[in-house]
Design an enzyme around this catalytic site. Structure first.
Site, PDB file in Angstrom:
ATOM      1  N   SER A   1       0.744  -1.201   0.022  1.00 15.96           N
ATOM      2  CA  SER A   1      -0.009   0.104   0.108  1.00 15.96           C
ATOM      3  C   SER A   1       0.896   1.273   0.177  1.00 15.96           C
ATOM      4  O   SER A   1       0.512   2.276  -0.765  1.00 15.96           O
ATOM      5  CB  SER A   1      -0.984   0.155   1.211  1.00 15.96           C
ATOM      6  OG  SER A   1      -1.839  -1.101   1.092  1.00 15.96           O
TER       7      SER A   1
ATOM      8  N   GLY B   1      -5.057  -4.198  -8.215  1.00 11.74           N
ATOM      9  CA  GLY B   1      -6.351  -3.802  -7.880  1.00 11.74           C
ATOM     10  C   GLY B   1      -6.321  -2.287  -7.274  1.00 11.74           C
ATOM     11  O   GLY B   1      -6.803  -1.529  -7.909  1.00 11.74           O
TER      12      GLY B   1
ATOM     13  N   ARG C   1     -12.978  -7.641 -11.572  1.00 13.80           N
ATOM     14  CA  ARG C   1     -13.364  -7.008 -10.276  1.00 13.80           C
ATOM     15  C   ARG C   1     -14.033  -5.763 -10.669  1.00 13.80           C
ATOM     16  O   ARG C   1     -13.962  -4.938 -11.512  1.00 13.80           O
ATOM     17  CB  ARG C   1     -11.956  -6.968  -9.725  1.00 13.80           C
ATOM     18  CG  ARG C   1     -11.188  -8.054  -9.300  1.00 13.80           C
ATOM     19  CD  ARG C   1      -9.710  -7.797  -8.482  1.00 13.80           C
ATOM     20  NE  ARG C   1      -9.716  -7.206  -7.472  1.00 13.80           N
ATOM     21  CZ  ARG C   1      -8.888  -6.758  -6.652  1.00 13.80           C
ATOM     22  NH1 ARG C   1      -7.705  -6.746  -7.045  1.00 13.80           N
ATOM     23  NH2 ARG C   1      -8.983  -6.231  -5.523  1.00 13.80           N
TER      24      ARG C   1
ATOM     25  N   GLN D   1      -9.582   2.134  -0.785  1.00 12.86           N
ATOM     26  CA  GLN D   1      -9.266   2.336  -2.314  1.00 12.86           C
ATOM     27  C   GLN D   1     -10.304   3.748  -2.865  1.00 12.86           C
ATOM     28  O   GLN D   1      -9.859   4.315  -3.433  1.00 12.86           O
ATOM     29  CB  GLN D   1      -9.521   1.173  -3.064  1.00 12.86           C
ATOM     30  CG  GLN D   1      -8.340   0.233  -2.685  1.00 12.86           C
ATOM     31  CD  GLN D   1      -8.526  -1.086  -3.433  1.00 12.86           C
ATOM     32  OE1 GLN D   1      -9.294  -1.293  -4.341  1.00 12.86           O
ATOM     33  NE2 GLN D   1      -7.455  -1.899  -3.229  1.00 12.86           N
TER      34      GLN D   1
ATOM     35  N   ASP E   1      -7.210  -8.111   4.059  1.00 15.16           N
ATOM     36  CA  ASP E   1      -6.275  -9.036   3.294  1.00 15.16           C
ATOM     37  C   ASP E   1      -6.071 -10.121   4.049  1.00 15.16           C
ATOM     38  O   ASP E   1      -5.240 -11.102   3.550  1.00 15.16           O
ATOM     39  CB  ASP E   1      -5.364  -8.396   2.771  1.00 15.16           C
ATOM     40  CG  ASP E   1      -5.512  -7.237   1.664  1.00 15.16           C
ATOM     41  OD1 ASP E   1      -6.571  -7.557   0.795  1.00 15.16           O
ATOM     42  OD2 ASP E   1      -4.898  -6.464   1.465  1.00 15.16           O
TER      43      ASP E   1
ATOM     44  N   ARG F   1     -12.753 -14.723  -2.377  1.00 14.42           N
ATOM     45  CA  ARG F   1     -11.843 -15.179  -1.263  1.00 14.42           C
ATOM     46  C   ARG F   1     -12.668 -16.180  -0.369  1.00 14.42           C
ATOM     47  O   ARG F   1     -12.207 -16.895   0.241  1.00 14.42           O
ATOM     48  CB  ARG F   1     -11.047 -14.183  -0.543  1.00 14.42           C
ATOM     49  CG  ARG F   1     -10.001 -13.869  -1.424  1.00 14.42           C
ATOM     50  CD  ARG F   1      -8.994 -12.868  -0.706  1.00 14.42           C
ATOM     51  NE  ARG F   1      -7.560 -12.556  -1.430  1.00 14.42           N
ATOM     52  CZ  ARG F   1      -7.059 -11.444  -1.175  1.00 14.42           C
ATOM     53  NH1 ARG F   1      -7.378 -10.612  -0.374  1.00 14.42           N
ATOM     54  NH2 ARG F   1      -6.180 -11.118  -2.102  1.00 14.42           N
TER      55      ARG F   1
END
Length: 451
Positions: A29, A101, A129, A177, A328, A359
């Site tokens: 990040s 992403g 996505r 994001q 994550d 996921r």
């Protein structure tokens, strides 16, 4: 579009205790944001410890295509000569983000705030996505989606605003994001751009914007949320950035040390930002033997060395409000839960359905394949641990998802029979040295050449 790479099967076997002291790669990040703000700053930004995985390298190429001078000086050492807010040029070719992403969505915010046009593309996983959650606020700020695939997906051509409009935007989902894209678009808008988030999400963009000279205020909003306000049209000035070790990458050797009896591993310089520490909090609640040593600050972020020892874990209930701080890390938490004793319930995981893969479904299927008792109830994942994992069975389907691949390889380190994954090639997107680093600690992980 990125060409598809050949699948690289891999497997992991029960390992002796893990020992050693290692540093995992730089935080992904922070790496993305350092490059992007280097592009938008005036002067020369020096970055040390940059994660040189495929995702971040795609962002570096995109910054160069938009006008920055980007030079690699050595391992993890980069220089970005920026063009300043308002100085971007339309790229001559589509911006190929591969599997990134974060890079693609943040860069959409950058493009949206400038009177330029760019086409965004990526690999099959990134093309699947959703991007609409990013595009909605950017269109309110004056950007136009010229063309896109069905459902607002890539490939997508975005025309930035001739004169970006400031907005007050309440994000319908807790997403760093979305917040970051709006703030980056707001850099080239007059007045104040405000993002309201119901749950606090990772704050790297706010921290780094301040470091580069922007005026950003953060205030409590609602029960768990925040009001983030950016004053537009700043002149960002280049700074030196030291990228701390990535807690999402550190999660894999950390959990590996917990599930391999007798292990003692030190992970150096791991970011301990409270908005990224949900996994650490949860593992400590499970009884994990983790000690923070040499706490300090690097690059504007809290970091510490983590001393991890193997031992018994107990099941816990993980509240939904913790999800933004560990979104994550749920796949690797599921691995820890499989080795714990008792039931672990991870609540409110709807966001996992729209990551690199679904996921939630992928983790559940992998657990079942390894002989672990698990079930999905709504948006909750429930894992019933018995202190042991049978392993074996067919190769786990990774669905081009690096975190699924690494999580189930870690699963194999304590399992009674080896655990295989169908593809480990995409691990290079975030943790290129995963295999060598884990083997350095004593892990029996075998990846074919090129993984």
């Amino acid at each position: 579009m990125s060409s598809a790479s050949a699948a690289v099967p891999a497997h992991a076997s029960r390992s002796p205790s893990l020992k050693g002291r290692v540093r995992v790669p730089g935080d992904k990040s922070i790496s993305h944001r350092a490059l992007i703000l280097g592009l938008l700053a005036v002067g020369e930004t020096r970055i040390e410890g940059l994660l040189e995985g495929d995702d971040v390298l795609a962002t570096a190429r995109a910054c160069e295509a938009l006008g920055a001078g980007v030079v690699r000086l050595g391992e993890g050492s980069w220089r970005v000569r920026g063009v300043g807010v308002g100085g971007l040029a339309s790229p001559a070719a589509p911006l190929d983000f591969g599997n990134a992403g974060t890079g693609s969505r943040l860069m959409m915010g950058v493009v949206a705030g400038h009177p330029i046009e760019a086409t965004f593309d990526g690999d099959a996983s990134l093309r699947s996505r959703p991007m609409r959650r990013i595009l909605d606020p950017l269109e309110r700020m004056g950007a136009t989606v010229v063309s896109c695939a069905e459902g607002g997906r890539l490939p997508l051509t975005l025309r930035g605003a001739e004169r970006a409009l400031p907005v007050e935007y309440e994000s319908p989902v807790p997403s760093a994001q979305v917040k970051s894209a709006v703030l980056l678009a707001g850099l080239n808008a007059p007045g104040q751009t405000v993002v309201l988030e119901r749950e606090a999400t990772r704050d790297h963009t706010e921290r780094m914007l301040r470091a580069f000279g922007a005026e950003v205020s953060v205030e409590p909003w609602g029960a768990h949320g925040r009001r983030v306000a950016l004053s537009g049209e700043p002149e960002l000035s280049a700074v030196d950035v030291i990228v701390p070790a990535d807690p999402s990458s550190a999660a894999f050797p950390l959990v590996a040390a917990l599930v391999a009896p007798g292990s003692e591993v030190t992970l150096e310089g791991v970011m301990t930002n409270p908005l990224r520490s949900g996994l650490l909090t949860t593992l400590l609640e499970m009884g994990a033997d983790i000690r923070l040593e040499n706490a300090r600050e690097e690059g504007g972020e809290e970091v510490a060395d983590l001393l991890v020892r193997g031992g018994r874990l107990s099941g816990v209930d993980v509240p939904p409000e913790r999800a933004p701080s560990m979104i994550d890390e749920y796949p690797i938490l599921a691995v820890a839960a499989a080795y714990a004793t008792g039931e672990t319930r991870m609540r409110g995981l709807h966001e996992l359905r729209v990551k690199e893969s679904d996921r939630l479904a992928a983790v559940h299927a992998g657990l079942i394949a390894c002989g672990v008792e698990a079930r999905i109830e709504g948006d909750d994942l429930v894992v019933v641990g018995h202190g042991r994992v049978p392993g074996g069975g067919p190769a786990i389907a990774t669905h081009l998802d690096h975190r699924i691949a690494m999580s189930f390889l870690v699963m194999g380190l304590g399992a009674e029979r080896p655990v295989a994954v169908d593809d480990a090639a995409m691990i290079a997107t975030s943790f290129p040295a995963f295999g060598p680093l884990m083997r350095e600690l004593g892990a029996e992980i075998h990846l074919e050449a090129g993984a």
